[in-house]
Design a protein around this motif. Structure first.
Motif, PDB file in Angstrom:
ATOM      1  N   ASN A  87       0.836  -1.194   0.000  1.00  0.00           N
ATOM      2  CA  ASN A  87       0.000   0.000   0.000  1.00  0.00           C
ATOM      3  C   ASN A  87       0.874   1.249   0.000  1.00  0.00           C
ATOM      4  OD1 ASN A  87      -2.828  -1.158   0.491  1.00  0.00           O
ATOM      5  ND2 ASN A  87      -1.617  -2.113   2.092  1.00  0.00           N
ATOM      6  N   LYS A  88       0.349   2.283  -0.571  1.00  0.00           N
ATOM      7  CA  LYS A  88       1.079   3.540  -0.652  1.00  0.00           C
ATOM      8  C   LYS A  88       0.585   4.483   0.447  1.00  0.00           C
ATOM      9  CE  LYS A  88       2.371   7.003  -4.050  1.00  0.00           C
ATOM     10  NZ  LYS A  88       2.198   7.470  -5.411  1.00  0.00           N
ATOM     11  N   HIS A  90      -4.440   6.823   4.269  1.00  0.00           N
ATOM     12  CA  HIS A  90      -4.614   8.148   3.700  1.00  0.00           C
ATOM     13  C   HIS A  90      -4.053   9.239   4.606  1.00  0.00           C
ATOM     14  CE1 HIS A  90      -6.738  11.480   1.640  1.00  0.00           C
ATOM     15  NE2 HIS A  90      -6.875  11.947   2.867  1.00  0.00           N
ATOM     16  N   GLU A 118      -2.353   7.494   0.232  1.00  0.00           N
ATOM     17  CA  GLU A 118      -3.145   7.275  -0.975  1.00  0.00           C
ATOM     18  C   GLU A 118      -4.628   7.484  -0.652  1.00  0.00           C
ATOM     19  OE1 GLU A 118      -3.050   4.149  -4.596  1.00  0.00           O
ATOM     20  OE2 GLU A 118      -3.011   3.284  -2.599  1.00  0.00           O
TER      21      GLU A 118
END
Length: 56
Positions: A22-23, A32, A26
């Motif tokens: 996962n970034k 997030h 994002e």
């Protein structure tokens, strides 16, 4: 390996996988934005060079 070490190794493996797949920041992901609790605690660490958790 003891029970606690096994749990910690498993948690590390999960987090390594999670952050590899996962970034950060994002849109739409739980990554997030930082967790509110973490953001609230950061000012308490200001000026501490090596914060640690007592494991007693």
């Amino acid at each position: 390996m003891g029970r606690l070490e096994t749990i910690r190794a498993s948690e590390k493996q999960y987090h390594d996988y999670c952050y590899d797949k996962n970034k950060l920041f994002e849109q739409g992901s739980w990554l997030h934005r930082p967790v509110k609790t973490v953001i609230e605690l950061v000012p308490l660490l200001k000026g501490i060079n090596q914060p640690y958790v007592s494991r007693s």
